[in-house]
Write an enzyme that holds these catalytic residues in place. Structure first.
Site, PDB file in Angstrom:
ATOM      1  N   CYS A 132      -3.571 -35.946  -0.215  1.00 42.72           N
ATOM      2  CA  CYS A 132      -5.100 -35.956  -0.257  1.00 42.72           C
ATOM      3  C   CYS A 132      -5.799 -35.121  -1.597  1.00 42.72           C
ATOM      4  CB  CYS A 132      -5.710 -35.357   1.107  1.00 42.72           C
ATOM      5  SG  CYS A 132      -5.219 -36.270   2.509  1.00 42.72           S
ATOM      6  N   HIS A 148     -13.442 -29.351  -0.100  1.00 37.72           N
ATOM      7  CA  HIS A 148     -12.612 -30.310   0.674  1.00 37.72           C
ATOM      8  C   HIS A 148     -13.264 -30.624   1.782  1.00 37.72           C
ATOM      9  CE1 HIS A 148      -8.952 -32.698   1.435  1.00 37.72           C
ATOM     10  NE2 HIS A 148      -9.005 -31.918   2.353  1.00 37.72           N
ATOM     11  N   GLU A 169     -10.008 -23.007   3.592  1.00 37.49           N
ATOM     12  CA  GLU A 169     -10.726 -22.969   2.419  1.00 37.49           C
ATOM     13  C   GLU A 169     -11.853 -22.074   2.192  1.00 37.49           C
ATOM     14  OE1 GLU A 169     -12.640 -26.511   0.836  1.00 37.49           O
ATOM     15  OE2 GLU A 169     -12.876 -27.342   2.549  1.00 37.49           O
ATOM     16  N   LYS A 181     -17.702 -35.410   2.563  1.00 37.54           N
ATOM     17  CA  LYS A 181     -16.925 -36.203   3.652  1.00 37.54           C
ATOM     18  C   LYS A 181     -17.650 -36.220   5.036  1.00 37.54           C
ATOM     19  CE  LYS A 181     -12.121 -34.708   2.200  1.00 37.54           C
ATOM     20  NZ  LYS A 181     -12.412 -33.952   1.079  1.00 37.54           N
ATOM     21  N   HIS A 205     -13.160 -39.142   4.961  1.00 33.95           N
ATOM     22  CA  HIS A 205     -12.000 -38.951   4.268  1.00 33.95           C
ATOM     23  C   HIS A 205     -11.114 -39.996   3.769  1.00 33.95           C
ATOM     24  CE1 HIS A 205      -8.868 -36.562   2.869  1.00 33.95           C
ATOM     25  NE2 HIS A 205      -8.751 -36.058   3.642  1.00 33.95           N
ATOM     26  N   PHE A 228      -1.816 -32.955   2.777  1.00 27.57           N
ATOM     27  CA  PHE A 228      -0.646 -32.910   3.414  1.00 27.57           C
ATOM     28  C   PHE A 228       0.421 -32.531   2.408  1.00 27.57           C
ATOM     29  CE2 PHE A 228      -1.852 -35.513   7.536  1.00 27.57           C
ATOM     30  CZ  PHE A 228      -2.695 -34.436   7.886  1.00 27.57           C
TER      31      PHE A 228
END
Length: 421
Positions: free
Chosen positions: A168, A308, A319, A340, A345, A404
């Site tokens: 990502c 994110h 985060e 998002k 996403h 990931f």
């Protein structure tokens, strides 16, 4: 070695809710959501049956029947957004050997591969598949670098051409790599960005298995809720964004419109877990620190944090901790938001889509909101710009990504009036 400055002079976007950067920016600033029930396949029986799909007609966007037949949906999205970025930049002549392409993707040509498997296996009935039923373009679907090759053909790029796949963070990392090619003198122009079209049964099933996606099927418009105490996972999306990066002095000399400067970039890994994150946010904080150092900026100079913000409890808290660790008390003063919440996403594509949003935030002096944020998670206690966009002087944007595999990336964009890094 003298480090050359890198300007963003063109933006092309295909995102849920609108085709092109203008429609994309309109959706964000209006706080509208593009999440809805899945229509790209029959999602009956899946745990999560919602996504953020692009209303994309390749023929209407100028692709020929041959291009449509040859290219996976992810490639189609990338090519159309690259064409928009080129047109927006006003660059009429490219020097092929000095033009690079750096494209990111997390899952490559997933849709093409899955569709072809269904055909050659007779919808999965045959263990030994009949290859004679396969598309002559199947090899292109198998090799993710074909995505970058398609964009290179659009521009006639004969310089460095590469496909970056870091989950990502792919979009951020592809732009970071393109900026480095220009900064070091290996290219003068780079088409940099990312693309993913993952809304297919195999991808949805994978995220169903680990319960990472939202199961709020009854209310898809409000399912993506980053930083909200009632969130239940992210909403899968698709899309592409490509930026035209250009050596700063050349861009100025030709009178180009400069959106911003890519002034800092760093990436780190947590070497910890494929999907897990340490709660202290140390690795992301380190990437932020190095990116700000590269930009020669103090943490207090950051005027907007493009998060994110996936909408999972683990990520949002991770985060938030990273922002506090890296920015100190300033983390409580700077606006933070996650787009998002509106466009979902899109895995590897989202990083460049978020950079496009960040560049437009600088351009217009507006911070996009975090939609659907009604009840903040008590452990997420920063200013997440809930529900409504905010006019705000945005000279320095810090955009981050988490992927990931433990990938953590940070990028710093600076308004055009910024001094040389």
């Amino acid at each position: 070695m003298i480090r050359r400055r890198v300007a963003v002079t063109g933006i092309g976007v295909i995102a849920p809710g609108g085709i092109g950067r203008k429609a994309f920016w309109s959706l964000l600033t209006e706080g509208r959501t593009a999440t809805r029930p899945i229509t790209l396949f029959d999602a009956t029986g899946f745990r999560s049956r919602i996504a953020a799909e692009c209303d994309f007609d390749p023929a209407a966007e100028g692709l020929s029947p041959q291009e449509i037949r040859r290219m996976d949906r992810a490639a189609q999205l990338a090519v159309v957004s690259a064409r928009e970025a080129l047109a927006d930049s006003g660059l009429e002549t490219l020097v092929p050997a000095r033009t690079a392409v750096t494209l990111g993707s997390a899952v490559g040509c997933t849709m093409g591969l899955e569709e072809e498997y269904v055909v050659v296996s007779d919808t999965g009935r045959n263990w030994l598949v009949d290859h004679s039923y396969g598309s002559p373009h199947l090899y292109r679907y198998l090799v993710p670098s074909s995505l970058a090759a398609e964009v290179a053909w659009v521009a006639g790029a004969q310089g460095p051409v590469s496909l970056v796949s870091t989950g990502c963070t792919s979009g951020l990392d592809a732009i970071g790599y393109g900026a480095r090619l220009i900064a070091e003198g290996s290219a003068d122009v780079a088409l940099s960005g990312s693309t993913d079209a993952p809304i297919s049964p195999i991808t949805v099933a994978c995220f169903d298995a680990i319960k990472a996606t939202s199961a709020n099927n009854e209310d898809p418009a409000h399912a993506s809720r980053p930083f909200d105490g009632e969130r239940d996972g992210f909403v899968l999306g698709e899309g592409s964004a490509v930026l035209l990066l250009e050596e700063w002095e050349s861009a100025q000399a030709r009178g180009a419109h400069i959106y911003c400067e890519v002034s800092g970039y760093a990436t780190r890994s947590n070497a910890y877990h494929m999907t897990g994150l340490k709660p202290d946010g140390r690795e992301m904080a380190e990437a932020i620190r190095i990116a700000l150092n590269a930009a020669k900026l103090d943490p207090t100079s950051v005027s907007y944090l493009n998060a994110h913000g996936s909408g999972t409890q683990q990520n949002d808290r991770h985060e938030t901790a990273a922002f506090k660790r890296s920015l100190g008390n300033h983390a409580y003063e700077v606006p933070v938001s996650s787009i998002k919440s509106m466009v979902g996403h899109s895995l590897g594509a989202i990083g460049s889509i978020e950079i496009a949003a960040s560049a437009l935030a600088i351009e217009h002096g507006v911070v996009p909101p975090t939609a659907n944020l009604h009840n903040s998670d008590p452990e997420c206690d920063l200013d997440y710009v809930p529900l409504v966009a905010r006019e705000h002087r945005t000279d320095v944007v810090l955009s981050v990504g988490s992927g990931f595999g433990g990938f953590q990336t940070a990028m710093v964009l600076r308004a055009p009036q910024g001094k040389a890094a």
